[in-house]
Write a protein that holds these residues in place. Structure first.
Motif, short mmCIF file in Angstrom:
data_model
loop_
_atom_site.label_atom_id
_atom_site.label_comp_id
_atom_site.label_asym_id
_atom_site.label_seq_id
_atom_site.Cartn_x
_atom_site.Cartn_y
_atom_site.Cartn_z
N ARG A 177 -10.61 8.45 24.36
CA ARG A 177 -9.65 9.23 23.54
C ARG A 177 -8.23 8.80 23.84
O ARG A 177 -7.37 8.74 22.97
N VAL A 183 -11.92 11.18 18.54
CA VAL A 183 -13.25 10.68 18.16
C VAL A 183 -13.68 11.39 16.88
O VAL A 183 -13.64 12.62 16.79
N VAL A 186 -19.98 10.33 16.99
CA VAL A 186 -20.62 9.74 18.18
C VAL A 186 -22.11 9.57 17.92
O VAL A 186 -22.73 10.37 17.20
N PHE A 206 -18.86 5.09 19.18
CA PHE A 206 -17.87 6.00 18.61
C PHE A 206 -17.22 5.41 17.37
O PHE A 206 -16.98 4.20 17.29
N ILE A 308 -17.32 16.25 22.86
CA ILE A 308 -17.89 14.92 22.60
C ILE A 308 -19.23 14.78 23.35
O ILE A 308 -20.20 14.24 22.81
#
Ligand SMILES: NC(=O)c1ccc[n+]([C@@H]2O[C@H](COP(=O)([O-])OP(=O)(O)OC[C@H]3O[C@@H](n4cnc5c(N)ncnc54)[C@H](O)[C@@H]3O)[C@@H](O)[C@H]2O)c1
Length: 324
Positions: A177, A183, A186, A206, A308
């Motif tokens: 990041r 992001v 994923v 990503f 994430i």
């Protein structure tokens, strides 16, 4: 500022040593359920406790650092924030997103700072690479790629199938990041479950909001004694390469002879590099808190990291890319 350290194991000892280096802080108390550990770090100038509630009531610290095991960060952080302390908490902030959000929301409600210890941002290698990217030396970032292998830390035994994501890759997700921005999606693969079902190898890919793409390939190996990590960040005008974060950063321009190399000015070695980044982060937090400035890596960065991680777990379970 009066500072207390809660959790006096391997990392708590480092927190205490960094606090002692700060011109803005004084270590007044330590706490561990093991009294000998609390006492060993308190020395003769701080008070040792076995109960952090008693510590908060009696010492009324301005700042608390939390270095208890991963699954025991939430309660001491909430109690310290509600007692009026600023909190520097080890990663991962929590083991669930709900708890992590509660921690960040509580800090905001109490008007206190909450930082999460993504200390790799403070290492020479990643810090230098980030500076080069910010200076525009590689143009617009187009991709980033991490390789990570490490030994299995003893504290993750019994911490679930995705302990590698929570305990280790949360650092590299945060760095992704930092280098590439938010992001957008994923996708995760996991392999090699050990006897307790913990996945030892992980691949994450990503997409970033900027349009850049990235990947992390990592694994834990029984018996490995040194962390090995490498990074490449590519851009429209060149690339930064870290073959070994403890040694050097290379900046490659577009032509073959356009190569610059940067090395840390301290003696490098695993402990030096690691301790350097931990100390630098604690020292930055203390200085900024003293000046009333918010931390460089906030509780919300800890929450985003866990969003994430949650997306990666959902992806692994469903076999699909997960939009965030
Ligand atoms: N930032 C990094 O790079 C990094 C590296 C290693 C570990 N960590 C994190 O630091 C944290 C601590 O890891 P460690 O390696 O120091 O573990 P550790 O086991 O050496 O230390 C944890 C300590 O917390 C104490 N403790 C447990 N419950 C407690 C309670 N209720 N009150 C007070 N003390 C309590 C334990 O007795 C132990 O001494 C973990 O969250 C870990 O993920 C971060």
């Amino acid at each position: 500022m009066r500072v207390a350290v809660i959790g006096c194991g391997y990392i708590g000892r480092r927190h205490a040593e960094a606090v002692r280096l700060s011109p803005y802080a004084e270590l007044v108390a330590t706490c561990d359920i093991d009294p000998a550990r609390a006492q060993a770090i308190a020395g003769t100038d701080a008070c040792a406790y076995t109960d952090y509630v008693a510590l908060l009531q009696k010492e009324k610290p301005d700042v608390v650092t939390i270095a208890t095991p991963d699954h025991l960060h939430v309660e001491p952080t909430l109690q310290a924030l509600r007692a009026g302390c600023h909190v520097f908490c080890e990663k991962p902030l929590a083991m669930t997103l709900e708890e992590a959000r509660l921690m960040a929301e509580t800090a905001a409600e109490c008007g206190r700072f909450l930082a999460v210890d993504y200390n790799r941002r403070f290492s020479f290698g990643y810090g230098k690479a980030h500076q080069l990217v910010l200076e525009g030396r590689i143009g617009d970032v187009t991709h980033a790629m991490f390789r990570v292998t490490d030994g299995i830390p003893p504290f993750v035994k019994g911490r679930g199938a995705y302990a590698f994501l929570f305990s280790m890759l949360t650092h590299h997700i945060d760095l992704m990041r930092w280098f590439c921005g938010e992001v957008a999606s994923v996708y995760a693969l996991q392999s090699r479950p050990d006897e307790e079902g913990k996945f030892l190898d992980t691949v994450l890919s990503f997409e970033f909001a900027s349009g850049a793409i990235g990947s992390i390939v990592g694994g834990w190996r029984e018996g490995q004694t040194r962390t090995i990590e490498a990074l490449e960040v590519g851009g429209t005008q060149g690339a930064v390469l870290i073959e070994d974060v403890q040694k050097r950063v290379r900046l490659h321009g577009l032509s073959p002879d356009s190569v610059e190399e940067f090395q840390p000015d301290y003696f490098w070695g695993i402990q030096t590099e690691f301790y350097h980044s931990l100390d630098a982060h604690v020292l930055s937090f203390l200085e900024r808190t003293h000046k009333g400035e918010p931390p460089l890596v906030s509780g919300w960065d800890g929450v985003r990291g866990l969003e994430i991680v949650a997306g990666a777990i959902e992806s692994h379970c469903s076999g699909c890319r997960v939009r965030l």
